[in-house]
Scaffold this motif. Sequence first.
Motif, PDB file in Angstrom:
ATOM      1  N   PRO A   1      39.131  56.998  31.913  1.00  0.00           N
ATOM      2  CA  PRO A   1      40.092  55.925  32.059  1.00  0.00           C
ATOM      3  C   PRO A   1      41.558  56.148  32.466  1.00  0.00           C
ATOM      4  CG  PRO A   1      40.087  56.836  29.893  1.00  0.00           C
ATOM      5  CD  PRO A   1      39.037  57.850  30.785  1.00  0.00           C
ATOM      6  N   VAL A   2      41.723  57.266  33.301  1.00  0.00           N
ATOM      7  CA  VAL A   2      43.075  57.600  33.927  1.00  0.00           C
ATOM      8  C   VAL A   2      43.412  56.266  34.723  1.00  0.00           C
ATOM      9  CG1 VAL A   2      44.350  58.915  35.431  1.00  0.00           C
ATOM     10  CG2 VAL A   2      42.419  59.901  33.851  1.00  0.00           C
ATOM     11  N   PRO A   3      44.680  55.814  34.499  1.00  0.00           N
ATOM     12  CA  PRO A   3      45.208  54.499  35.238  1.00  0.00           C
ATOM     13  C   PRO A   3      44.987  54.647  36.585  1.00  0.00           C
ATOM     14  CG  PRO A   3      46.478  54.766  33.322  1.00  0.00           C
ATOM     15  CD  PRO A   3      45.611  56.127  33.451  1.00  0.00           C
TER      16      PRO A   3
ATOM     17  N   GLY B   1      41.172  47.060  48.839  1.00  0.00           N
ATOM     18  CA  GLY B   1      42.125  46.166  49.632  1.00  0.00           C
ATOM     19  C   GLY B   1      42.684  45.146  48.724  1.00  0.00           C
ATOM     20  N   LEU B   2      42.688  45.352  47.647  1.00  0.00           N
ATOM     21  CA  LEU B   2      43.349  44.247  46.644  1.00  0.00           C
ATOM     22  C   LEU B   2      44.214  45.115  45.440  1.00  0.00           C
ATOM     23  CD1 LEU B   2      39.906  42.727  45.680  1.00  0.00           C
ATOM     24  CD2 LEU B   2      41.686  41.714  47.164  1.00  0.00           C
ATOM     25  N   ALA B   3      45.165  44.130  44.759  1.00  0.00           N
ATOM     26  CA  ALA B   3      46.001  44.652  43.705  1.00  0.00           C
ATOM     27  C   ALA B   3      45.117  44.681  42.531  1.00  0.00           C
ATOM     28  CB  ALA B   3      46.911  43.494  43.537  1.00  0.00           C
ATOM     29  N   PRO B   4      45.357  45.488  41.659  1.00  0.00           N
ATOM     30  CA  PRO B   4      44.540  45.680  40.334  1.00  0.00           C
ATOM     31  C   PRO B   4      44.470  44.505  39.700  1.00  0.00           C
ATOM     32  CG  PRO B   4      46.043  47.436  40.515  1.00  0.00           C
ATOM     33  CD  PRO B   4      46.457  46.645  41.747  1.00  0.00           C
ATOM     34  N   GLY B   5      45.419  43.565  39.650  1.00  0.00           N
ATOM     35  CA  GLY B   5      45.328  42.241  39.156  1.00  0.00           C
ATOM     36  C   GLY B   5      44.367  41.275  39.465  1.00  0.00           C
ATOM     37  N   GLU B   6      43.804  41.535  40.897  1.00  0.00           N
ATOM     38  CA  GLU B   6      42.947  40.634  41.533  1.00  0.00           C
ATOM     39  C   GLU B   6      41.654  41.422  41.311  1.00  0.00           C
ATOM     40  OE1 GLU B   6      45.156  39.050  45.520  1.00  0.00           O
ATOM     41  OE2 GLU B   6      44.957  41.263  45.377  1.00  0.00           O
ATOM     42  N   VAL B   7      41.278  42.243  40.520  1.00  0.00           N
ATOM     43  CA  VAL B   7      39.915  42.859  40.428  1.00  0.00           C
ATOM     44  C   VAL B   7      39.577  42.969  38.853  1.00  0.00           C
ATOM     45  CG1 VAL B   7      38.660  45.088  40.579  1.00  0.00           C
ATOM     46  CG2 VAL B   7      40.534  44.388  42.391  1.00  0.00           C
ATOM     47  N   LEU B   8      38.174  42.678  38.880  1.00  0.00           N
ATOM     48  CA  LEU B   8      37.581  42.635  37.650  1.00  0.00           C
ATOM     49  C   LEU B   8      36.549  43.892  37.383  1.00  0.00           C
ATOM     50  CD1 LEU B   8      37.027  40.888  34.697  1.00  0.00           C
ATOM     51  CD2 LEU B   8      34.983  39.898  35.932  1.00  0.00           C
TER      52      LEU B   8
ATOM     53  N   PRO C   1      40.774  49.885  32.102  1.00  0.00           N
ATOM     54  CA  PRO C   1      41.400  49.022  33.207  1.00  0.00           C
ATOM     55  C   PRO C   1      42.685  48.388  32.820  1.00  0.00           C
ATOM     56  CG  PRO C   1      39.018  48.636  32.893  1.00  0.00           C
ATOM     57  CD  PRO C   1      39.358  49.833  31.766  1.00  0.00           C
ATOM     58  N   ALA C   2      42.897  48.019  31.645  1.00  0.00           N
ATOM     59  CA  ALA C   2      44.048  46.980  31.322  1.00  0.00           C
ATOM     60  C   ALA C   2      45.398  48.011  31.424  1.00  0.00           C
ATOM     61  CB  ALA C   2      43.781  46.824  29.847  1.00  0.00           C
ATOM     62  N   THR C   3      45.308  49.329  31.386  1.00  0.00           N
ATOM     63  CA  THR C   3      46.367  50.051  31.551  1.00  0.00           C
ATOM     64  C   THR C   3      46.914  50.180  32.949  1.00  0.00           C
ATOM     65  OG1 THR C   3      45.120  51.990  32.173  1.00  0.00           O
ATOM     66  CG2 THR C   3      45.514  51.725  29.644  1.00  0.00           C
ATOM     67  N   ALA C   4      45.997  49.666  33.881  1.00  0.00           N
ATOM     68  CA  ALA C   4      46.548  49.475  35.248  1.00  0.00           C
ATOM     69  C   ALA C   4      46.494  47.998  35.684  1.00  0.00           C
ATOM     70  CB  ALA C   4      45.566  50.345  36.171  1.00  0.00           C
ATOM     71  N   GLY C   5      46.714  47.194  34.725  1.00  0.00           N
ATOM     72  CA  GLY C   5      46.734  45.674  34.816  1.00  0.00           C
ATOM     73  C   GLY C   5      45.601  45.173  35.606  1.00  0.00           C
TER      74      GLY C   5
ATOM     75  N   PRO D   1      36.303  44.473  21.929  1.00  0.00           N
ATOM     76  CA  PRO D   1      37.835  44.416  21.288  1.00  0.00           C
ATOM     77  C   PRO D   1      38.585  43.251  21.553  1.00  0.00           C
ATOM     78  CG  PRO D   1      37.223  46.471  23.014  1.00  0.00           C
ATOM     79  CD  PRO D   1      35.999  45.381  22.837  1.00  0.00           C
ATOM     80  N   PRO D   2      39.488  42.958  20.757  1.00  0.00           N
ATOM     81  CA  PRO D   2      40.031  41.606  20.936  1.00  0.00           C
ATOM     82  C   PRO D   2      40.714  41.589  22.148  1.00  0.00           C
ATOM     83  CG  PRO D   2      40.878  42.668  18.864  1.00  0.00           C
ATOM     84  CD  PRO D   2      39.949  43.802  19.640  1.00  0.00           C
ATOM     85  N   GLY D   3      40.478  40.223  22.541  1.00  0.00           N
ATOM     86  CA  GLY D   3      41.165  39.825  24.054  1.00  0.00           C
ATOM     87  C   GLY D   3      40.191  40.315  25.236  1.00  0.00           C
ATOM     88  N   PHE D   4      39.170  40.716  25.113  1.00  0.00           N
ATOM     89  CA  PHE D   4      38.381  41.122  26.218  1.00  0.00           C
ATOM     90  C   PHE D   4      36.807  40.380  25.951  1.00  0.00           C
ATOM     91  CE2 PHE D   4      40.968  44.867  25.541  1.00  0.00           C
ATOM     92  CZ  PHE D   4      41.449  44.949  26.899  1.00  0.00           C
ATOM     93  N   PRO D   5      36.403  39.718  27.160  1.00  0.00           N
ATOM     94  CA  PRO D   5      35.404  39.050  27.263  1.00  0.00           C
ATOM     95  C   PRO D   5      34.139  40.047  27.072  1.00  0.00           C
ATOM     96  CG  PRO D   5      36.159  39.000  29.370  1.00  0.00           C
ATOM     97  CD  PRO D   5      37.265  39.396  28.283  1.00  0.00           C
TER      98      PRO D   5
END
Length: 229
Positions: free
Chosen positions: A158-160, A171-178, A191-195, A210-214
């Motif tokens: 889990p290294v960011p 070719g995407l930003a972290p916030g555009e990836v699931l 993954p949340a540590t990297a946005g 974990p709370p907040g994760f689907p």
Amino acid sequence: MIKGILFDLDGTLLDHRAAADAGITAWVSARAPGHPRLGEAAGLWAALEGPHLQAWHAGECSWAEQRRRRVRALCQELALETPGDLDAAFAAFAEHYRDGWTAFPDAADAVAALDGFRLGVLTNGSQEIQEAKVRAIGLGGRVGPVLTGEVLDGCYKPVPACYTGAADALGLAPGEVLLVGDDVANDVTGPATAGMRSVWLDRLGVETAPPGFPRITTLTDLPPLLTRP
């Protein structure tokens, strides 16, 4: 807006545990027919996997050496004679393991339903072996690039930097990836540590996310989740 999907491989697309359990049971049985603790071999082997893989990820030993350590430790626990050639011993297990490489029944349809997304596989295994697994389960060329620490500058989940590097590869930003996977630390909270956003695949359906994760219990539920407003 989500534009890319990263899948974990073992435990998410491929039934690694079933293949490894069957493989090590066959290996021990071949070396010691009727061993009184044969039924424990799979659990012992699974427990050895994480610590020794982490030692490899941390640069404490080579890929080959972590394999040797696992064989040696299992033999000691089961009071089996330690093989003189540990590499050959692991190779014998690997043959049984490869025979069990099977995709989960929901994998192919879920991947097909994600047409329009940029896809990739993010896994902590060996590049060559993980690529071979993807081909063996019929997903070669369908799930995008297979990304391991060997192609991500030595960064493993889990290294960011592992997640940001994987997003860059799409070719995407972290916030555009699931990221979708079965391991909470590596595939959900990491993954949340990297946005990056994530979905926990809890195939056994017995734990609380974990709370907040689907949380989903099958990949069949992934495409509908992505189309919800």
